[in-house]
Design an enzyme around this catalytic site. Structure first.
Site, PDB file in Angstrom:
ATOM      1  N   THR B 174     -41.555  35.049  31.473  1.00  0.00           N
ATOM      2  CA  THR B 174     -42.892  35.608  31.727  1.00  0.00           C
ATOM      3  C   THR B 174     -43.743  34.649  32.568  1.00  0.00           C
ATOM      4  O   THR B 174     -44.641  35.082  33.275  1.00  0.00           O
ATOM      5  CB  THR B 174     -43.635  35.929  30.418  1.00  0.00           C
ATOM      6  N   ASP B 175     -43.436  33.352  32.491  1.00  0.00           N
ATOM      7  CA  ASP B 175     -44.117  32.382  33.361  1.00  0.00           C
ATOM      8  C   ASP B 175     -43.816  32.644  34.837  1.00  0.00           C
ATOM      9  O   ASP B 175     -44.530  32.174  35.715  1.00  0.00           O
ATOM     10  CB  ASP B 175     -43.637  30.952  33.057  1.00  0.00           C
ATOM     11  N   CYS B 176     -42.698  33.327  35.083  1.00  0.00           N
ATOM     12  CA  CYS B 176     -42.311  33.610  36.469  1.00  0.00           C
ATOM     13  C   CYS B 176     -43.026  34.846  36.999  1.00  0.00           C
ATOM     14  O   CYS B 176     -43.014  35.103  38.196  1.00  0.00           O
ATOM     15  CB  CYS B 176     -40.810  33.868  36.559  1.00  0.00           C
ATOM     16  N   PRO B 179     -47.898  34.401  37.340  1.00  0.00           N
ATOM     17  CA  PRO B 179     -48.648  33.761  38.427  1.00  0.00           C
ATOM     18  C   PRO B 179     -48.963  34.695  39.596  1.00  0.00           C
ATOM     19  O   PRO B 179     -50.069  34.669  40.125  1.00  0.00           O
ATOM     20  CB  PRO B 179     -47.735  32.621  38.868  1.00  0.00           C
ATOM     21  N   GLN B 206     -50.047  37.002  29.655  1.00  0.00           N
ATOM     22  CA  GLN B 206     -48.710  36.920  30.290  1.00  0.00           C
ATOM     23  C   GLN B 206     -47.806  38.027  29.788  1.00  0.00           C
ATOM     24  O   GLN B 206     -47.009  38.584  30.538  1.00  0.00           O
ATOM     25  CB  GLN B 206     -48.054  35.588  29.929  1.00  0.00           C
TER      26      GLN B 206
END
Lengths: 407, 404
Positions: B174-176, B179, B206
């Site tokens: 989810t960090d990918c 952003p 997120q």
């Protein structure tokens, strides 16, 4: 609020991009060949009936758009498109590199009559470079992009996710890039051309791997249900009574995030006498534990989780504050407390089917409410009359265009 | 190439840290915006101490990972717990177009910098708070890592083999995703402000951002009641469709055969033209029906080939194929090289280094290849040049230990 006009020529490679514009308030016109966009043939389908109006990926990524049909293989069709393009702010396209230019619809052609035009091409490998003419769908691009190698079990092949991701990432980049170009246009008055590549959108997710090779000569290998923590292999997913949960041993001060679970297990009499309590769970010295010690703790956990459901383990995690989550499936997500408390899922009416379905809602919440899912995905050419009349064609002319097979 | 970048003129005061947040503002920094990272010396950004390091020695200015997401930004070192920090932060907020943060919900309020307060100082400002599950709701302050959010968000339930446990698809997946949605939110908010004059507050979860990429499985459930499950590398549109071993250690190739033409071409390249008309595999339906056997035979056949040459041969014959590239392969990949995907970064202590560049190319400009800032490197610049403090004023704040 957004007053842009967007022409969306993309297949499954770029439809999320146009949809984001539509949800942000832009007028987005999906331009399809008279037979319907080829992506309408992609399943799964509504009621498993593979008709072009039933494609769920098409539904998923085309809400809020209008649809017109137009035959770009004919010069008359291209002439109509040029007229539309002269009033557009953004054109999104996903044909093979050079295809738009070969039809006389390349950026350099279209900007002659619209110097503020922002055009985005979304392709597997970008417009140039040695792979530009290669084929690549989700699996291949996930592989060459560089994120697949670390995913999977050590004794089997690397793997992807069971729903295509590559071009969704590329579509997000397409929106970010074109919004940036539109921002610049406010100052310069000039549009821009943006080249988005699926491979690079995937490559952008890599983070650590190329740096680890370049500066440490290290590659991360696949560990399946385990994961690397330095040189330790730690179990990260577990079976429980009715599914799976995710949790991992962690050392140092962060081991405090596990302590409430240990306390609960001790309360319930889990593990042999003192097995779990002989470690300092406020500052676990993970790196000085033996593989046997780690395996022993993990065995106790494994047996414990099997006795409890996802819900029991997660409810207790939320109450006691230890880091464990259920592995939720799509059904779980629809009733997830956090998502529903924030009204995440939205109802989209399919008045043609006399039904309403839940769709994913806003990716971010704003005080100005700039994100709205306005309507279901359009049928093939559903807005022909509306759009072509706005463009200046009379109903009679539109009828002629239809007879000529142009729309 | 023109030296004008599309996002010139945007001013971002950046309280982000770790991965996802700085990743979002790196898009702005790479394309010309002024991004000022507000950093604590006492509790530095964990990415500053994330390996790999220059010469394998940990140090606040030695992390190649930090460079990756923070090039072309400025670093203001500031102790937000010092009451006089506001003498620097408030004038910066007044000038900023955007302020963003990804701390646990409530952290900005504790500094007196909640949206209501910031809006009083700068009514047109756009404020972004990004966190794991959103600012509100029963789990708003739940802690955890990428592992947990991948599980919670449904990703682990669709990645894996159907006879084994599902696995997270890519560390902190989810960090990918978050952003780029944050970039989109900010740019859309700037356009909204241009048209209406209004700023806004953006609450990014997120978890919710990532759901956009799970839309097809979500609809398959809400519309058809079908739960997407583990299915290896298979795809309903193709066969063979999988990842197969090649010669050497941990060499693999992904192959996608969707059409009959591709199937015919594939059998020739792989050295088994007799498969084309073999009744087990002659049509798509045959290949799907006998997919286990097909996958087995393809894996035996590919094992004799070198991955790169098989990729080229299959592609030249019109079949989708790609090497499963590892961290070494991507650095040597001719296509990434030709398109200059990896670009220069570094910092003033470590010198030059590399990072991947943006995932898109503008006709009007190349991405900036500037350094990332050493911690606090721009503190004096921000105070003296941007805020116009005198040397005495700046020194006084230094003496008051504001910049720690």
């Amino acid at each position: 609020m957004m007053n842009y006009k967007v022409l969306d020529l993309t297949d499954e490679k770029g439809q999320l991009a146009g949809q984001i514009y539509a949800n942000l308030g832009a007028e987005v016109i999906k331009v399809e060949p008279p037979s319907g966009d080829p992506s309408r043939r992609i399943g799964p389908f509504y009621e498993n009936d593979p008709k072009p109006e039933n494609s769920l990926p098409f539904w998923a990524f085309n809400t809020g758009k209008k649809s017109v049909t137009l035959d770009l293989t004919k010069e008359e069709g291209r002439e109509i498109f040029r007229k539309m393009a002269s009033e557009a702010d953004v054109i999104l396209e996903s044909f093979a590199p050079g295809c738009m230019a070969s039809m006389g619809l390349g950026y350099d052609d279209l900007k002659k009559q619209n110097k503020g035009l922002v055009m985005v091409s979304i392709t597997p490998y970008g417009q140039n470079g040695p792979y530009a003419g290669y084929k690549g769908d989700d699996l291949v691009l996930w592989a060459v992009g560089g994120v697949m190698y670390q995913c999977g079990y050590p004794d089997r092949a690397p793997m992807r996710l069971n729903t295509p991701q590559t071009f969704l990432h590329a579509s997000l980049q397409a929106v970010a890039g074109s919004l940036a170009a539109l921002y610049a246009r406010n100052t310069t008055g000039e549009g821009d051309y943006i080249d988005c590549s699926g491979m690079e959108a995937v490559g952008h997710l890599m983070m650590y791997e190329p740096l680890a090779w370049k500066y440490q000569h290290r590659l991360t290998t696949r560990l399946g249900a385990q994961s690397w923590r330095g040189t330790l292999k730690l179990r990260q997913v577990w079976k429980c009574a009715d599914g799976m949960v995710a949790m991992r041993l962690i050392g140092g001060r962060q081991s405090r995030t596990l302590k409430p679970l240990i306390d609960w297990m001790v309360e319930l009499g889990e593990g042999d006498e003192g097995d779990l309590l002989k470690y300092d769970w406020t500052n676990l010295d993970l790196y000085h534990m033996t593989e046997e010690e780690i395996a022993h703790i993990e065995e106790i956990w494994a047996a414990f989780f099997l006795k409890h459901t996802k819900k029991e383990l997660f409810d207790e995690a939320l109450k006691r504050h230890y880091d464990l989550t259920p592995v939720q499936n799509t059904k779980d997500l629809l009733s997830d407390d956090q998502l529903t408390s924030r009204d995440f899922w939205v109802q989209v009416e399919h008045e043609d089917l006399e039904k309403t379905f839940e769709y994913p809602g806003a990716p971010f919440k704003t005080t100005a409410n700039i994100w709205n899912v306005r309507s279901r995905a359009p049928h093939i050419g559903e807005h022909n009359e509306l759009v072509y009349e706005e463009l200046g064609y009379t109903p009679e002319e539109i009828a002629l265009l239809k007879e000529g097979g142009l729309i | 190439m023109s030296s004008r970048y599309p996002l010139e003129g945007i001013k971002i005061l950046d309280f982000h840290w770790v991965g996802a947040g700085p990743w979002a503002t790196s898009f702005f920094a790479d394309f010309g915006a002024q991004v000022i990272r507000c950093e604590s010396g006492a509790a530095p950004d964990p990415f500053r101490v994330t390996p790999p390091f220059k010469d394998n020695k940990m140090g606040l200015n030695a992390s190649y990972m930090f460079n990756m997401l923070n090039s072309n930004k400025k670093s203001l070192q500031i102790n937000m717990k010092n009451p006089r920090a506001m003498e620097v932060i408030l004038p910066l907020l007044k000038e900023a177009d955007v302020v963003c943060e990804n701390m646990r919900p409530g952290a900005m309020e504790r500094w007196g910098l909640g949206y209501e307060k910031i809006k009083e100082i700068n009514p047109g400002i756009i404020m972004v708070s990004s966190c794991m599950q959103g600012q509100t709701g029963p789990r708003n302050t739940m802690s955890g890592f990428g592992l947990h959010l991948s599980a919670l968000g449904g990703w682990t339930s669709i990645t894996g083999w159907n006879d084994r446990l599902g696995i997270p698809p890519h560390q902190a997946y989810t960090d990918c995703i978050a952003p780029v949605y944050e970039v989109i939110a900010i740019l859309a908010a700037l356009e909204h402000r241009r048209l209406t004059g209004e700023g806004m507050y953006i609450d990014q979860s997120q978890l919710e951002s990532s759901m956009g990429l799970l839309a097809v499985p979500a609809l398959d459930y809400t519309v058809n009641g079908h739960i997407t499950e583990l299915n290896g590398n298979r795809d309903p549109k193709g066969a063979p469709h999988g990842v197969y071993p090649c010669a050497g250690e941990e060499r693999w190739i992904a192959i996608e055969v969707f059409t009959e033409e591709e199937w015919a071409a594939f059998t020739k390249v792989i050295g088994h033209p007799e498969w084309e008309k073999d009744p087990r595999f002659a049509t798509f339906i045959d290949r799907k029906r006998n997919e286990d056997e097909l996958d087995q035979l393809v894996a035996e056949a590919t094992a004799a080939f070198q991955a790169e040459s098989l990729m080229a041969d299959l592609q030249n014959a019109g079949v989708g194929a790609g090497v499963v590239e590892n961290g070494h392969d991507v650095l040597e990949d001719p296509h990434y090289k030709a398109r200059k995907f990896f670009i220069k970064t570094g910092n003033n202590e470590m010198g030059d280094a590399i990072r991947f560049g943006p995932a898109l190319k503008f006709r009007s400009c190349e991405p900036k290849e500037g350094y990332s800032p050493c911690i606090g490197e721009d503190t004096e610049y921000v105070c003296r040049e941007l805020l116009g403090m005198t040397e005495e004023q700046y020194k006084e704040l230094c003496d008051a230990e504001v910049f720690q």
